[in-house]
Motif scaffolding. Sequence first.
Motif, PDB file in Angstrom:
ATOM      1  N   UNK A 129       0.761  -1.649  -0.694  1.00 28.91           N
ATOM      2  CA  UNK A 129      -0.142  -0.187   0.136  1.00 28.91           C
ATOM      3  C   UNK A 129       0.828   1.457  -0.070  1.00 28.91           C
ATOM      4  N   UNK A 130       1.849   1.073   1.003  1.00 27.94           N
ATOM      5  CA  UNK A 130       2.980   2.727   1.011  1.00 27.94           C
ATOM      6  C   UNK A 130       3.460   2.835  -0.616  1.00 27.94           C
ATOM      7  N   UNK A 131       4.179   1.659  -0.539  1.00 26.99           N
ATOM      8  CA  UNK A 131       4.799   1.491  -1.888  1.00 26.99           C
ATOM      9  C   UNK A 131       3.717   2.457  -2.903  1.00 26.99           C
ATOM     10  N   UNK A 132       2.598   1.693  -3.249  1.00 29.93           N
ATOM     11  CA  UNK A 132       1.980   1.808  -4.045  1.00 29.93           C
ATOM     12  C   UNK A 132       1.615   3.244  -3.485  1.00 29.93           C
ATOM     13  N   UNK A 133       1.029   3.728  -2.529  1.00 30.81           N
ATOM     14  CA  UNK A 133       0.900   5.258  -3.108  1.00 30.81           C
ATOM     15  C   UNK A 133       1.403   6.697  -2.573  1.00 30.81           C
ATOM     16  N   UNK A 134       2.459   6.036  -1.857  1.00 31.22           N
ATOM     17  CA  UNK A 134       3.932   7.397  -1.553  1.00 31.22           C
ATOM     18  C   UNK A 134       4.319   7.807  -3.089  1.00 31.22           C
ATOM     19  N   UNK A 135       4.140   9.082  -3.196  1.00 27.85           N
ATOM     20  CA  UNK A 135       4.850  10.215  -4.298  1.00 27.85           C
ATOM     21  C   UNK A 135       6.105   9.781  -3.494  1.00 27.85           C
ATOM     22  N   UNK A 136       7.376   9.228  -3.024  1.00 28.96           N
ATOM     23  CA  UNK A 136       8.376   9.317  -2.684  1.00 28.96           C
ATOM     24  C   UNK A 136       8.767   7.811  -2.253  1.00 28.96           C
ATOM     25  N   UNK A 137       9.884   7.070  -2.400  1.00 33.98           N
ATOM     26  CA  UNK A 137       9.833   6.425  -1.991  1.00 33.98           C
ATOM     27  C   UNK A 137      10.313   5.987  -0.222  1.00 33.98           C
ATOM     28  N   UNK A 138       9.728   5.443   0.783  1.00 35.82           N
ATOM     29  CA  UNK A 138       9.928   5.457   2.038  1.00 35.82           C
ATOM     30  C   UNK A 138      11.154   4.350   2.214  1.00 35.82           C
ATOM     31  N   UNK A 139      12.090   5.112   3.004  1.00 32.58           N
ATOM     32  CA  UNK A 139      13.320   3.891   3.042  1.00 32.58           C
ATOM     33  C   UNK A 139      13.468   4.445   4.591  1.00 32.58           C
ATOM     34  N   UNK A 140      13.324   5.315   4.565  1.00 31.06           N
ATOM     35  CA  UNK A 140      13.701   5.926   6.953  1.00 31.06           C
ATOM     36  C   UNK A 140      11.899   5.676   7.668  1.00 31.06           C
ATOM     37  N   UNK A 141      11.924   5.724   8.445  1.00 33.93           N
ATOM     38  CA  UNK A 141      11.035   6.492   9.762  1.00 33.93           C
ATOM     39  C   UNK A 141      10.710   7.670   9.015  1.00 33.93           C
ATOM     40  N   UNK A 142      11.782   8.629   9.042  1.00 30.54           N
ATOM     41  CA  UNK A 142      11.004   9.864   9.024  1.00 30.54           C
ATOM     42  C   UNK A 142      10.519  10.094   7.619  1.00 30.54           C
ATOM     43  N   UNK A 143      10.860   9.098   6.669  1.00 30.04           N
ATOM     44  CA  UNK A 143      10.106   9.386   5.081  1.00 30.04           C
ATOM     45  C   UNK A 143       9.203   8.858   5.097  1.00 30.04           C
ATOM     46  N   UNK A 144       8.695   8.099   6.049  1.00 32.94           N
ATOM     47  CA  UNK A 144       7.396   7.708   6.176  1.00 32.94           C
ATOM     48  C   UNK A 144       6.612   9.076   7.700  1.00 32.94           C
ATOM     49  N   UNK A 145       6.671   9.581   7.928  1.00 30.48           N
ATOM     50  CA  UNK A 145       6.124  10.770   9.356  1.00 30.48           C
ATOM     51  C   UNK A 145       6.473  11.745   8.125  1.00 30.48           C
ATOM     52  N   UNK A 146       7.681  12.378   7.267  1.00 31.01           N
ATOM     53  CA  UNK A 146       7.385  13.325   5.681  1.00 31.01           C
ATOM     54  C   UNK A 146       6.196  13.180   5.185  1.00 31.01           C
ATOM     55  N   UNK A 147       6.504  12.383   4.116  1.00 31.00           N
ATOM     56  CA  UNK A 147       5.576  11.911   3.274  1.00 31.00           C
ATOM     57  C   UNK A 147       4.094  11.172   3.096  1.00 31.00           C
ATOM     58  N   UNK A 148       4.333  10.635   4.768  1.00 32.76           N
ATOM     59  CA  UNK A 148       2.735  10.070   4.298  1.00 32.76           C
ATOM     60  C   UNK A 148       2.117  10.165   6.181  1.00 32.76           C
ATOM     61  N   UNK A 149       2.387  10.236   6.867  1.00 29.54           N
ATOM     62  CA  UNK A 149       2.046  10.786   7.573  1.00 29.54           C
ATOM     63  C   UNK A 149       1.253  12.297   8.187  1.00 29.54           C
ATOM     64  N   UNK A 150       2.517  13.258   8.102  1.00 32.65           N
ATOM     65  CA  UNK A 150       2.482  14.450   7.923  1.00 32.65           C
ATOM     66  C   UNK A 150       1.853  15.424   6.142  1.00 32.65           C
ATOM     67  N   UNK A 151       2.014  14.451   5.374  1.00 33.59           N
ATOM     68  CA  UNK A 151       0.832  15.357   4.016  1.00 33.59           C
ATOM     69  C   UNK A 151       0.100  15.907   4.267  1.00 33.59           C
ATOM     70  N   UNK A 152      -0.735  16.619   4.462  1.00 33.74           N
ATOM     71  CA  UNK A 152      -1.898  17.415   4.704  1.00 33.74           C
ATOM     72  C   UNK A 152      -3.547  17.001   3.576  1.00 33.74           C
ATOM     73  N   UNK A 153      -2.855  16.301   1.964  1.00 37.51           N
ATOM     74  CA  UNK A 153      -4.858  16.332   2.451  1.00 37.51           C
ATOM     75  C   UNK A 153      -4.186  14.345   2.825  1.00 37.51           C
ATOM     76  N   UNK A 154      -5.526  13.925   2.865  1.00 36.41           N
ATOM     77  CA  UNK A 154      -6.695  13.187   3.360  1.00 36.41           C
ATOM     78  C   UNK A 154      -6.181  11.979   2.468  1.00 36.41           C
ATOM     79  N   UNK A 155      -6.114  10.813   2.830  1.00 35.89           N
ATOM     80  CA  UNK A 155      -5.808   9.695   2.341  1.00 35.89           C
ATOM     81  C   UNK A 155      -5.438   8.374   2.496  1.00 35.89           C
ATOM     82  N   UNK A 156      -4.115   8.245   2.118  1.00 37.46           N
ATOM     83  CA  UNK A 156      -3.091   7.593   1.785  1.00 37.46           C
ATOM     84  C   UNK A 156      -2.828   6.521   3.824  1.00 37.46           C
TER      85      UNK A 156
END
Length: 254
Positions: A129-156
């Motif tokens: 799910x994350x690989x398909x939906x994230x606009x950028x690769x998720x490699x580190x925990x901070x990547x997940x927080x920046x690009x998945x958790x803290x995004x303004x748009x609702x969704x992923x």
Amino acid sequence: MPDPISSSPIRPVTLASPWRWLALGWADLRRNPAPGLLHGLLITLFGVLLLWLARDRFWLLAGAFSGFLIVAPILATGLYEVSRALAQGERIGMGAVWQLWRSGDGRLVRFGLLLALAGTGWVLNSAALITWGSPLPIQKPMDFIRYVVLVRELGLFEVWLLLGALLAAPVYASTVVALPMLVDRPVPVGVAVSHSWRAVASHPGPATLWAALIAVAAAVGMATALLGLLVLVPLLGHASWHAYRDLSAEVGRN
């Protein structure tokens, strides 16, 4: 002389019951603190080790976290044994708990393998799910927080949480009564799981509240750098024994 709280009669399961289970779990911990606190220490140290090994690798961390949540209930079987003894007016130490763990009960081993498969399934589905939906690769925990958790748009992130809830629900329904029952009675795994599902289906409100309290306690434990687990693990373990007693008795009456 048995404690009047821990040896109190089984009561009908209501929305007030989960709070009563916590009170009974706390009473058990106070009456025989050493085994419970040692359980909490072992699980906390195990969690710290996993976090340290996977601190810079998000997917390894996700797998480690799932493994941590799987190992904790299996280790809590020792706490069920302590609470069962207390209900009979006895105090046991880690020797009796160690004997339970060393027994090599094939039912607990098989159940643990099933939980491991469930955890692996969650990590694989989450990764897809994350690989398909994230606009950028998720490699580190901070990547997940920046690009998945803290995004303004609702969704992923919301879909990710919903997926986790959907996968966690059947695991919870399969374990909430089944694991203590496997410690308490010589029943097959299938019978214990079926009993657990019937208990949850018969009492959806209290079962959901109990699941929410467990989730909140786990979140508090994580938010306190795992230190809160020192007390929360034995508290929830002992309380889960009392939840099993009430829920299984209710199912037995129906």
